[in-house]
Design a protein around this motif. Structure first.
Motif, PDB file in Angstrom:
ATOM      1  N   GLY A   9      44.683  42.951  59.209  1.00  0.00           N
ATOM      2  CA  GLY A   9      45.243  43.064  57.798  1.00  0.00           C
ATOM      3  C   GLY A   9      45.852  41.861  57.350  1.00  0.00           C
ATOM      4  N   ALA A  10      46.489  41.863  56.187  1.00  0.00           N
ATOM      5  CA  ALA A  10      47.228  40.810  55.809  1.00  0.00           C
ATOM      6  C   ALA A  10      48.639  40.628  56.450  1.00  0.00           C
ATOM      7  N   VAL A  11      48.971  41.483  57.151  1.00  0.00           N
ATOM      8  CA  VAL A  11      50.316  41.338  58.071  1.00  0.00           C
ATOM      9  C   VAL A  11      50.178  42.104  59.425  1.00  0.00           C
ATOM     10  N   ASN A  12      50.545  41.740  60.538  1.00  0.00           N
ATOM     11  CA  ASN A  12      50.267  42.572  61.617  1.00  0.00           C
ATOM     12  C   ASN A  12      51.806  42.378  62.502  1.00  0.00           C
ATOM     13  N   GLU A  13      52.404  43.387  63.283  1.00  0.00           N
ATOM     14  CA  GLU A  13      53.172  43.033  64.120  1.00  0.00           C
ATOM     15  C   GLU A  13      52.456  42.560  65.414  1.00  0.00           C
ATOM     16  N   VAL A  14      52.996  41.184  65.947  1.00  0.00           N
ATOM     17  CA  VAL A  14      52.292  40.826  67.139  1.00  0.00           C
ATOM     18  C   VAL A  14      53.244  40.915  68.303  1.00  0.00           C
ATOM     19  N   TRP A  15      54.520  40.983  68.172  1.00  0.00           N
ATOM     20  CA  TRP A  15      55.586  41.250  68.920  1.00  0.00           C
ATOM     21  C   TRP A  15      56.446  42.109  68.392  1.00  0.00           C
ATOM     22  N   PRO A  16      57.385  42.830  69.237  1.00  0.00           N
ATOM     23  CA  PRO A  16      58.399  43.795  68.682  1.00  0.00           C
ATOM     24  C   PRO A  16      59.297  43.149  67.483  1.00  0.00           C
ATOM     25  N   ASP A  17      59.148  43.661  66.320  1.00  0.00           N
ATOM     26  CA  ASP A  17      59.699  43.039  65.160  1.00  0.00           C
ATOM     27  C   ASP A  17      59.366  41.687  64.803  1.00  0.00           C
ATOM     28  N   LEU A  18      58.290  41.190  65.395  1.00  0.00           N
ATOM     29  CA  LEU A  18      57.765  39.876  64.812  1.00  0.00           C
ATOM     30  C   LEU A  18      56.416  40.129  64.167  1.00  0.00           C
ATOM     31  N   PHE A  19      56.293  39.761  62.775  1.00  0.00           N
ATOM     32  CA  PHE A  19      55.126  39.877  62.235  1.00  0.00           C
ATOM     33  C   PHE A  19      54.482  38.550  61.584  1.00  0.00           C
ATOM     34  N   LEU A  20      53.109  38.437  61.500  1.00  0.00           N
ATOM     35  CA  LEU A  20      52.681  37.297  61.295  1.00  0.00           C
ATOM     36  C   LEU A  20      51.566  37.939  60.249  1.00  0.00           C
ATOM     37  N   GLY A  21      51.987  37.085  59.028  1.00  0.00           N
ATOM     38  CA  GLY A  21      51.032  37.600  57.807  1.00  0.00           C
ATOM     39  C   GLY A  21      50.658  36.163  56.727  1.00  0.00           C
ATOM     40  N   ASN A  22      50.130  36.745  55.642  1.00  0.00           N
ATOM     41  CA  ASN A  22      49.748  35.700  54.806  1.00  0.00           C
ATOM     42  C   ASN A  22      50.693  35.487  53.681  1.00  0.00           C
ATOM     43  N   ALA A  23      50.179  34.773  52.711  1.00  0.00           N
ATOM     44  CA  ALA A  23      51.197  34.413  51.503  1.00  0.00           C
ATOM     45  C   ALA A  23      51.271  35.456  50.916  1.00  0.00           C
ATOM     46  N   ALA A  24      50.375  36.319  50.542  1.00  0.00           N
ATOM     47  CA  ALA A  24      50.569  37.514  49.582  1.00  0.00           C
ATOM     48  C   ALA A  24      51.544  38.519  50.123  1.00  0.00           C
ATOM     49  N   THR A  25      51.598  38.724  51.427  1.00  0.00           N
ATOM     50  CA  THR A  25      52.488  39.532  52.024  1.00  0.00           C
ATOM     51  C   THR A  25      54.139  38.814  51.865  1.00  0.00           C
ATOM     52  N   ALA A  26      54.315  37.525  52.121  1.00  0.00           N
ATOM     53  CA  ALA A  26      55.404  36.733  51.721  1.00  0.00           C
ATOM     54  C   ALA A  26      55.968  37.114  50.268  1.00  0.00           C
ATOM     55  N   ARG A  27      55.019  37.278  49.497  1.00  0.00           N
ATOM     56  CA  ARG A  27      55.322  37.298  48.062  1.00  0.00           C
ATOM     57  C   ARG A  27      55.601  38.681  47.657  1.00  0.00           C
ATOM     58  N   ASP A  28      55.234  39.704  48.466  1.00  0.00           N
ATOM     59  CA  ASP A  28      55.431  41.072  47.897  1.00  0.00           C
ATOM     60  C   ASP A  28      56.742  41.562  48.582  1.00  0.00           C
ATOM     61  N   LYS A  29      57.781  41.607  47.682  1.00  0.00           N
ATOM     62  CA  LYS A  29      59.138  41.959  48.197  1.00  0.00           C
ATOM     63  C   LYS A  29      59.072  43.509  48.470  1.00  0.00           C
ATOM     64  N   THR A  30      58.269  44.316  47.683  1.00  0.00           N
ATOM     65  CA  THR A  30      58.266  45.689  47.998  1.00  0.00           C
ATOM     66  C   THR A  30      57.634  45.976  49.556  1.00  0.00           C
ATOM     67  N   LEU A  31      56.638  45.280  49.967  1.00  0.00           N
ATOM     68  CA  LEU A  31      56.115  45.613  51.235  1.00  0.00           C
ATOM     69  C   LEU A  31      57.267  44.927  52.281  1.00  0.00           C
ATOM     70  N   LEU A  32      57.731  43.847  52.085  1.00  0.00           N
ATOM     71  CA  LEU A  32      58.656  43.295  52.875  1.00  0.00           C
ATOM     72  C   LEU A  32      59.964  44.399  53.197  1.00  0.00           C
TER      73      LEU A  32
END
Length: 182
Positions: free
Chosen positions: A29-52
């Motif tokens: 997906g656009a964002v994935n948890e790759v380590w406990p509490d550490l997420f890797l994602g794209n620009a759209a994820t970073a701009r989506d404050k509600t998702l964050l």
């Protein structure tokens, strides 16, 4: 051959790393948890404050910071409680991302130590940001490069450019030497 030399030889060549990165790929997906509490994602994820907010993100690392890239910055998050760390990096094999490895690893480590949740992103979440996450796992979690790649690839497809892979190989060798001397 000494044990120090053997440990340095464990860093795989870039072509082997590419094979590992391209093995067992599946949709991510656009964002994935790759380590406990550490997420890797794209620009759209970073701009989506509600998702964050829904993910509980407390810290953001932008590996594509700056006006010519993804210009979120601390101002973008001023109406949230998110702490921001920007790395102005180009996604090209000639760009030296390695000077940012330690400071970014410290930022992520500090956030996780405070029970925070961190999003590391760039444009697509596969090269610059993935490289910084791999460096963090090597520097702070003590993983080898191969182990770090395997951990991240369980949750997300990543593909750092060849220049970044070479920088990670150098980091892997340096860390292996330091472990050998310890």
């Amino acid at each position: 051959m000494s044990s120090e030399e053997e440990s340095v030889d464990q860093t795989p060549p870039t072509c082997s790393l590419l094979g590992l990165l391209l093995k067992n790929r599946r949709p991510t997906g656009a964002v994935n948890e790759v380590w406990p509490d550490l997420f890797l994602g794209n620009a759209a994820t970073a701009r989506d404050k509600t998702l964050l907010q829904n993910l509980g993100i407390t810290h953001v690392v932008n590996a594509a910071d700056g006006p010519r890239h993804i210009d979120t910055g601390p101002r973008f998050y001023q109406d949230t409680n998110i702490q921001y760390h920007g790395v102005e990096a180009a996604d090209c094999s000639g760009f030296d991302l390695s000077p940012f490895f330690s400071e970014t690893a410290e930022f992520i480590h500090g956030a996780l130590s405070q029970k925070g949740k961190v999003l590391v992103h760039c444009a697509r979440g596969i090269s610059r940001s993935a490289t910084l996450v791999l460096a963090f796992l090597m520097i702070k979690a003590g993983l080898t490069l191969v182990e770090a790649v395997e951990v991240v690839c369980r949750s997300r497809n990543i593909l750092p450019n060849v220049g970044f892979l070479k920088q990670l190989c150098q980091l892997d060798s340096t860390l292996a030497l330091q472990k050998g001397k310890a």
